[in-house]
Design a protein around this motif. Sequence first.
Motif, mmCIF file in Angstrom:
data_model
loop_
_atom_site.group_PDB
_atom_site.id
_atom_site.type_symbol
_atom_site.label_atom_id
_atom_site.label_comp_id
_atom_site.label_asym_id
_atom_site.label_seq_id
_atom_site.Cartn_x
_atom_site.Cartn_y
_atom_site.Cartn_z
ATOM 1 N N MET A 70 -35.670 59.800 -34.264
ATOM 2 C CA MET A 70 -36.131 60.373 -35.532
ATOM 3 C C MET A 70 -34.965 61.074 -36.239
ATOM 4 S SD MET A 70 -39.263 59.851 -36.197
ATOM 5 C CE MET A 70 -39.933 61.168 -37.196
ATOM 6 N N LEU A 71 -34.196 61.840 -35.477
ATOM 7 C CA LEU A 71 -33.065 62.577 -36.042
ATOM 8 C C LEU A 71 -31.861 61.650 -36.246
ATOM 9 C CD1 LEU A 71 -32.084 65.400 -36.889
ATOM 10 C CD2 LEU A 71 -31.321 65.776 -34.537
ATOM 11 N N PHE A 72 -31.633 60.784 -35.265
ATOM 12 C CA PHE A 72 -30.473 59.883 -35.339
ATOM 13 C C PHE A 72 -30.978 58.486 -35.695
ATOM 14 C CE2 PHE A 72 -29.656 63.283 -32.258
ATOM 15 C CZ PHE A 72 -28.589 63.889 -32.887
ATOM 16 N N LYS A 73 -31.007 58.252 -36.986
ATOM 17 C CA LYS A 73 -31.590 56.998 -37.478
ATOM 18 C C LYS A 73 -30.627 55.829 -37.240
ATOM 19 C CE LYS A 73 -34.921 59.057 -40.325
ATOM 20 N NZ LYS A 73 -34.555 60.478 -40.248
ATOM 21 N N GLU A 74 -31.064 54.653 -37.572
ATOM 22 C CA GLU A 74 -30.268 53.426 -37.435
ATOM 23 C C GLU A 74 -28.847 53.635 -38.004
ATOM 24 O OE1 GLU A 74 -31.270 50.668 -35.964
ATOM 25 O OE2 GLU A 74 -29.416 49.580 -36.467
ATOM 26 N N GLY A 75 -27.863 53.356 -37.194
ATOM 27 C CA GLY A 75 -26.483 53.472 -37.672
ATOM 28 C C GLY A 75 -25.874 54.853 -37.505
ATOM 29 N N VAL A 76 -26.678 55.819 -37.039
ATOM 30 C CA VAL A 76 -26.146 57.173 -36.794
ATOM 31 C C VAL A 76 -26.207 57.421 -35.288
ATOM 32 C CG1 VAL A 76 -26.430 59.638 -37.264
ATOM 33 C CG2 VAL A 76 -26.955 57.959 -39.053
ATOM 34 N N ASP A 77 -25.054 57.372 -34.633
ATOM 35 C CA ASP A 77 -25.054 57.486 -33.174
ATOM 36 C C ASP A 77 -25.193 58.937 -32.729
ATOM 37 O OD1 ASP A 77 -22.261 56.860 -34.410
ATOM 38 O OD2 ASP A 77 -21.784 58.160 -32.722
ATOM 39 N N GLU A 78 -26.008 59.105 -31.701
ATOM 40 C CA GLU A 78 -26.199 60.432 -31.077
ATOM 41 C C GLU A 78 -25.167 60.622 -29.972
ATOM 42 O OE1 GLU A 78 -30.254 61.115 -29.636
ATOM 43 O OE2 GLU A 78 -29.411 62.130 -27.897
ATOM 44 N N THR A 79 -25.182 59.731 -28.982
ATOM 45 C CA THR A 79 -24.260 59.843 -27.836
ATOM 46 C C THR A 79 -23.686 58.466 -27.509
ATOM 47 O OG1 THR A 79 -25.550 61.688 -26.937
ATOM 48 C CG2 THR A 79 -24.074 60.539 -25.406
ATOM 49 N N ILE A 80 -22.376 58.416 -27.415
ATOM 50 C CA ILE A 80 -21.711 57.176 -26.974
ATOM 51 C C ILE A 80 -20.710 57.543 -25.881
ATOM 52 C CG2 ILE A 80 -20.145 55.292 -27.638
ATOM 53 C CD1 ILE A 80 -21.422 55.181 -30.347
ATOM 54 N N THR A 81 -20.752 56.819 -24.773
ATOM 55 C CA THR A 81 -19.677 56.929 -23.777
ATOM 56 C C THR A 81 -18.788 55.705 -23.968
ATOM 57 O OG1 THR A 81 -21.222 55.942 -22.206
ATOM 58 C CG2 THR A 81 -20.866 58.302 -22.020
ATOM 59 N N PHE A 82 -17.492 55.920 -23.867
ATOM 60 C CA PHE A 82 -16.575 54.789 -24.074
ATOM 61 C C PHE A 82 -15.368 54.911 -23.153
ATOM 62 C CE2 PHE A 82 -13.722 57.301 -26.827
ATOM 63 C CZ PHE A 82 -14.593 58.227 -27.401
ATOM 64 N N GLN A 83 -14.811 53.763 -22.854
ATOM 65 C CA GLN A 83 -13.687 53.693 -21.928
ATOM 66 C C GLN A 83 -12.568 52.866 -22.563
ATOM 67 O OE1 GLN A 83 -16.878 52.258 -20.973
ATOM 68 N NE2 GLN A 83 -17.552 54.345 -20.538
ATOM 69 N N PHE A 84 -11.340 53.280 -22.270
ATOM 70 C CA PHE A 84 -10.165 52.552 -22.770
ATOM 71 C C PHE A 84 -9.304 52.107 -21.598
ATOM 72 C CE2 PHE A 84 -10.007 55.828 -26.484
ATOM 73 C CZ PHE A 84 -10.907 55.082 -27.237
ATOM 74 N N GLY A 85 -8.610 50.984 -21.793
ATOM 75 C CA GLY A 85 -7.537 50.603 -20.885
ATOM 76 C C GLY A 85 -6.225 50.603 -21.662
ATOM 77 N N PHE A 86 -5.154 51.093 -21.030
ATOM 78 C CA PHE A 86 -3.846 51.194 -21.699
ATOM 79 C C PHE A 86 -2.861 50.209 -21.070
ATOM 80 C CE2 PHE A 86 -6.077 55.110 -22.479
ATOM 81 C CZ PHE A 86 -5.773 55.403 -23.797
ATOM 82 N N PRO A 87 -1.849 49.802 -21.836
ATOM 83 C CA PRO A 87 -0.933 48.773 -21.319
ATOM 84 C C PRO A 87 -0.215 49.182 -20.046
ATOM 85 C CG PRO A 87 -0.224 49.575 -23.514
ATOM 86 C CD PRO A 87 -1.553 50.176 -23.229
ATOM 87 N N GLY A 88 0.052 50.474 -19.873
ATOM 88 C CA GLY A 88 0.773 50.919 -18.673
ATOM 89 C C GLY A 88 -0.112 51.036 -17.439
#
Length: 370
Positions: free
Chosen positions: A247-265
């Motif tokens: 209700m508060l975080f409508k379509e296209g408005v993210d509440e919580t995202i976890t994300f991971q990156f990999g680096f070249p080194g």
Amino acid sequence: MNSRRDFLQKLTVPFIAMPILGLAKTSCNEDHKNDDGPVLRVAIMGLGSYGTRVADAMKACTKAKLVGAISGTPSKLKDWQGKYNIPEKNCYNYETYDRIKDNPDIDAVYIITPNALHHDQVIRIAKAGKHVICEKPMAINAKEGQEMVDACKKAGVKLLVGYRMHFEPKTLEVVRMRKEGELGKTLFFQGLSGFKIGNPNQWRLNKQLAGGGALMDIGIYSINGARYMIGEDPVWVTAQETKTNPMLFKEGVDETITFQFGFPGGATASCLSTYNMNNLDRFFLTGENGFAELMPSTGYGPIKGRTNKGELTQPHVTHQTIQMDEMAGIILEGKQPAVPVDGEEALKDLKIIDAIYLAVKTGKRVDLKL
Ligand code: NAD
């Protein structure tokens, strides 16, 4: 950043687009040099919560000076004329600000409006021949960001982005330690960025104006932080979204995202961005030989930090004061910051944001070439 976050929870955003009427004349010192060298004369566009914080902090600047204002609300312009000694001739509204090109007393415009407005405003200011400082996120996607970078290049003006942590002493000490190998080869970064958002009517929860949700607004600190802490750009991204309050975080408005990156080194990063957890503000960088922790890591300060060698003791500075003085040096004297703050740097973050949203949508790893 607690005060900002408390404020945001109560925030309503009044915005009345009206012509400027009957503003009082005030005088201002228009010198553009002092004992330290040239002074950057800045107009602020968007006289809201953060714009006011920057204006207050600029009172202590020695190389930058607030001389102008752009707003759709005549009463705010009048208020700023009195409060910051801004002359009427340096005040504009959203219809008239292209005329800034004929104003020799303004060198740069600092855009501090809702995210989705940055693109057009930056391009209009570039076309007016003034340098631009733009708040983060520079735009709401990489395509727009690229157009802004191109427009500023074409106009021959500088484009800087309000990455205030790039001038913060404890942050810079960790960057120095990593660069000089004091942590050994850096292998892992954790970035946690969040606060609990309040008023459902604020622009931050409106996709049209915000361009997204927590990731755009606060998650960008972990995205950008991962890059300056590890010292490389990620080559892949994975991401997952959770939403407890649609209700508060409508379509296209993210509440919580976890994300991971990999680096070249070989390093990896694991980050969390949220509008649903208060007082979440931690960076943790670790290498083969040691670690650095900043907590809080990106609030208005004081930033607190420690490493395996002990507490970080660099003094607290008002972030926006040092940022504006350093940006004056970059624009007027070609100074190179320890961590870049230009449009190209911000464009990388936008490419990563696009990739995170794509990874959420597809459930797949997204490869990046930055
Ligand atoms: P705010 O709502 O307090 O202020 C936004 C201002 O823009 C208001 O004065 C509002 O009147 C004006 N505005 C102009 N056109 C508008 C429109 N069409 N709709 C709504 N408002 C309009 O927001 P803020 O917290 O000052 O954030 C502004 C920008 O600054 C955002 O991009 C945000 O991400 C950034 N910001 C950066 C930091 C930082 O630490 N670097 C901190 C806070 C905000």
